[in-house]
Enzyme design. Sequence first.
Site, PDB file in Angstrom:
ATOM      1  N   LYS A  96       0.604  -1.141  -0.130  1.00 27.39           N
ATOM      2  CA  LYS A  96      -0.029   0.026   0.036  1.00 27.39           C
ATOM      3  C   LYS A  96       0.990   1.307   0.106  1.00 27.39           C
ATOM      4  O   LYS A  96       2.115   1.280   0.498  1.00 27.39           O
ATOM      5  CB  LYS A  96      -0.850   0.022   1.030  1.00 27.39           C
ATOM      6  CG  LYS A  96      -0.246   0.400   2.444  1.00 27.39           C
ATOM      7  CD  LYS A  96       0.032   1.708   2.950  1.00 27.39           C
ATOM      8  CE  LYS A  96       0.602   2.102   4.169  1.00 27.39           C
ATOM      9  NZ  LYS A  96       1.967   1.987   4.146  1.00 27.39           N
ATOM     10  N   SER A 228       8.053 -12.079  -2.144  1.00 25.93           N
ATOM     11  CA  SER A 228       7.670 -10.626  -2.209  1.00 25.93           C
ATOM     12  C   SER A 228       8.194  -9.738  -3.139  1.00 25.93           C
ATOM     13  O   SER A 228       9.338  -9.911  -3.551  1.00 25.93           O
ATOM     14  CB  SER A 228       7.724  -9.929  -0.810  1.00 25.93           C
ATOM     15  OG  SER A 228       6.922  -8.920  -0.719  1.00 25.93           O
ATOM     16  N   GLY A 233      10.643  -2.322   4.571  1.00 26.23           N
ATOM     17  CA  GLY A 233      11.084  -1.046   5.282  1.00 26.23           C
ATOM     18  C   GLY A 233      11.199   0.062   4.464  1.00 26.23           C
ATOM     19  O   GLY A 233      11.738   1.107   4.787  1.00 26.23           O
ATOM     20  N   ALA A 234      10.301   0.254   3.448  1.00 27.25           N
ATOM     21  CA  ALA A 234      10.187   1.354   2.543  1.00 27.25           C
ATOM     22  C   ALA A 234       8.750   2.224   2.953  1.00 27.25           C
ATOM     23  O   ALA A 234       8.214   2.958   2.110  1.00 27.25           O
ATOM     24  CB  ALA A 234      10.356   1.057   1.326  1.00 27.25           C
ATOM     25  N   GLY A 237       3.910  -1.338   3.412  1.00 30.42           N
ATOM     26  CA  GLY A 237       2.958  -2.221   3.854  1.00 30.42           C
ATOM     27  C   GLY A 237       3.339  -3.553   3.727  1.00 30.42           C
ATOM     28  O   GLY A 237       2.620  -4.712   3.679  1.00 30.42           O
ATOM     29  N   SER A 238       4.639  -3.789   3.708  1.00 26.11           N
ATOM     30  CA  SER A 238       4.992  -5.163   3.320  1.00 26.11           C
ATOM     31  C   SER A 238       4.777  -6.205   4.479  1.00 26.11           C
ATOM     32  O   SER A 238       4.240  -7.322   4.054  1.00 26.11           O
ATOM     33  CB  SER A 238       6.708  -5.379   3.191  1.00 26.11           C
ATOM     34  OG  SER A 238       7.500  -4.672   4.194  1.00 26.11           O
ATOM     35  N   GLU A 284       0.034  -8.335  12.560  1.00 32.85           N
ATOM     36  CA  GLU A 284       0.553  -6.966  12.668  1.00 32.85           C
ATOM     37  C   GLU A 284       0.985  -6.601  13.961  1.00 32.85           C
ATOM     38  O   GLU A 284       1.865  -5.846  14.125  1.00 32.85           O
ATOM     39  CB  GLU A 284      -0.431  -5.932  11.997  1.00 32.85           C
ATOM     40  CG  GLU A 284      -0.216  -5.972  10.499  1.00 32.85           C
ATOM     41  CD  GLU A 284       0.829  -5.216   9.928  1.00 32.85           C
ATOM     42  OE1 GLU A 284       0.721  -4.059   9.633  1.00 32.85           O
ATOM     43  OE2 GLU A 284       1.835  -6.046  10.036  1.00 32.85           O
ATOM     44  N   ASP A 295      -2.888  -0.662   7.198  1.00 34.36           N
ATOM     45  CA  ASP A 295      -2.244  -1.281   6.507  1.00 34.36           C
ATOM     46  C   ASP A 295      -2.813  -2.718   5.982  1.00 34.36           C
ATOM     47  O   ASP A 295      -3.040  -3.254   4.973  1.00 34.36           O
ATOM     48  CB  ASP A 295      -0.806  -1.720   6.651  1.00 34.36           C
ATOM     49  CG  ASP A 295       0.063  -0.108   6.405  1.00 34.36           C
ATOM     50  OD1 ASP A 295      -0.484   0.567   6.381  1.00 34.36           O
ATOM     51  OD2 ASP A 295       1.283  -0.269   6.830  1.00 34.36           O
TER      52      ASP A 295
END
Length: 548
Positions: A96, A228, A233-234, A237-238, A284, A295
């Site tokens: 996302k 994936s 870490g960007a 929403g990984s 989560e 997310d």
Amino acid sequence: MPGLSVDWRIGGLPLHSPTPSGDSKIRTLSWNNHTDPASVNGWIIPDEETEDDMEFSKPVGAEQVSDRHGATERPVIQRKASSPMMPAFMTSAPGKVIVYGEHAVVYGKAAMAAAISLRSYLLVTALSKSQRTITLRFPDIGLEQSWKIDDLPWSTFSQPSKKVHYYNLVDKLDHELVEAMQPHLSIISPKASPEDRKTHQNAASAFLYLFLSLGSRKFPGCIYTLRSTIPIGAGLGSSASISVCLSSAILLQLRTLSGPHPDQPREEAELQVERINRWAFVGEMCIHGNPSGVDNTVATGGKAVVFKRGDYSKPPTVTPLRKFPELPLLLVNTRQSRSTATEVAKVAALRKAKPAITEPILEAIDKITESAYALISASEFDAKNPKSVEELGDLMKTNHGLLTALGVSHPKLERICELVGSAGVGWTKLTGAGGGGSAITLLNSNASPSTLKALEGKFAGEGFEKYETTLGGDGVGVLWPAVLHNGSDDEGGEEIDQEKFLNADGRDGVEKLVGVGVGSFEKRDGWKFWNNVGPHVNSEGKQEPISG
């Protein structure tokens, strides 16, 4: 009793009766004399719903027989051949981006988040009955760990005061259960760096908590392999994407999900999407402690949501935007590390020092989100009309300017804006907390392939990582069985096995092998999605507003 097929009543309730929580249990079960009653060829019946807790109702074709005292014995059942072992299957969920409203959302304003076509893919492969292990493989982060099923802390998770069911709402972690998992997490990746080991343990924690909460000691051995295409870490929403994959996979194994299928009633689809989302939120919590829930909601439902949280003691109000269009998006990762906490603290300090300046900026960001919501919700909105796209793009560009005024941009983000502006291909803003991370560009109709190729070269030359993706796509999906038509000569399609999945080369290799199909990849017929979910409504049956 080989091949026994009956009409079950579970816990004394008809199959479709609501549980005390208002959820419903839907079961179609069969027994096989080669399996434990709680494990049917790879399908699992939760511990609390084994034979002792179920009643028979007379199946079609059965005859009642009496003993010499006249007492009625078990019905004689028509027999049929045993079912084959559960096939390998896949689940998938998107990442996302925050499209509008970063930082203002911290202060009770609205924000909009949308799914992107970068996704996680989970392959579930059942093992033979004698192989009593579960294995977690995330090769993209270097994680592989196996556990003996019988050695896991079932006694703690199955205590009457601790046991939860698939239809329960779990809004906080049980610390005793978390503690019981620690010996099984402490053995993970002992030679990895502290940062990587923490990432591995977080992912394994989410998996084990879901597995132990929903499953039972009689669960069959399985391999769970995840690939994936979402940068980690960007701010994309990984982790939520992974949690949704795990949640949906385990619920599918429990047979608590039916579908998705084209004729599925909306109410049923809503119930199942909410079930996946609830358990993904639990995953989560294992990873982040106190997540917003946004997310995982986007990763489950897809498209976009508007959310706001005026009272942090309560969950946010989340309104799905099912009319959100699929739009071409350029996502650029600065590869600049950033801290969300640092950027949030920066805005808080500015707001405290200069409230008369900061408050109007936050209010303006809120108005941008509301304007975008109104634009997309309008009956005359047409995503194919360049004017409509331009209006959305102008709002994105203005949003970025206001975020820059709050001090949360970064020279690398500004450089991306400059390069995109010079190329004339669209409208750019930072996404997420800022201070690094990623920028998104809504592409206009003039963005030619040659211009984008030249722009990609400039990004690469300055150390940026570019992704051409789609905004507003599908949420959680299922590929059952794991078979796709990839141009192979195999009759019935190409079976996706562990070897092929692990050997897929990078992001493009994964998409080419199993991707749901977006952008340059044609959409695949095998993947199915719960797309019948309607808007979020309040207790009065009205669609939730985003303002007020």
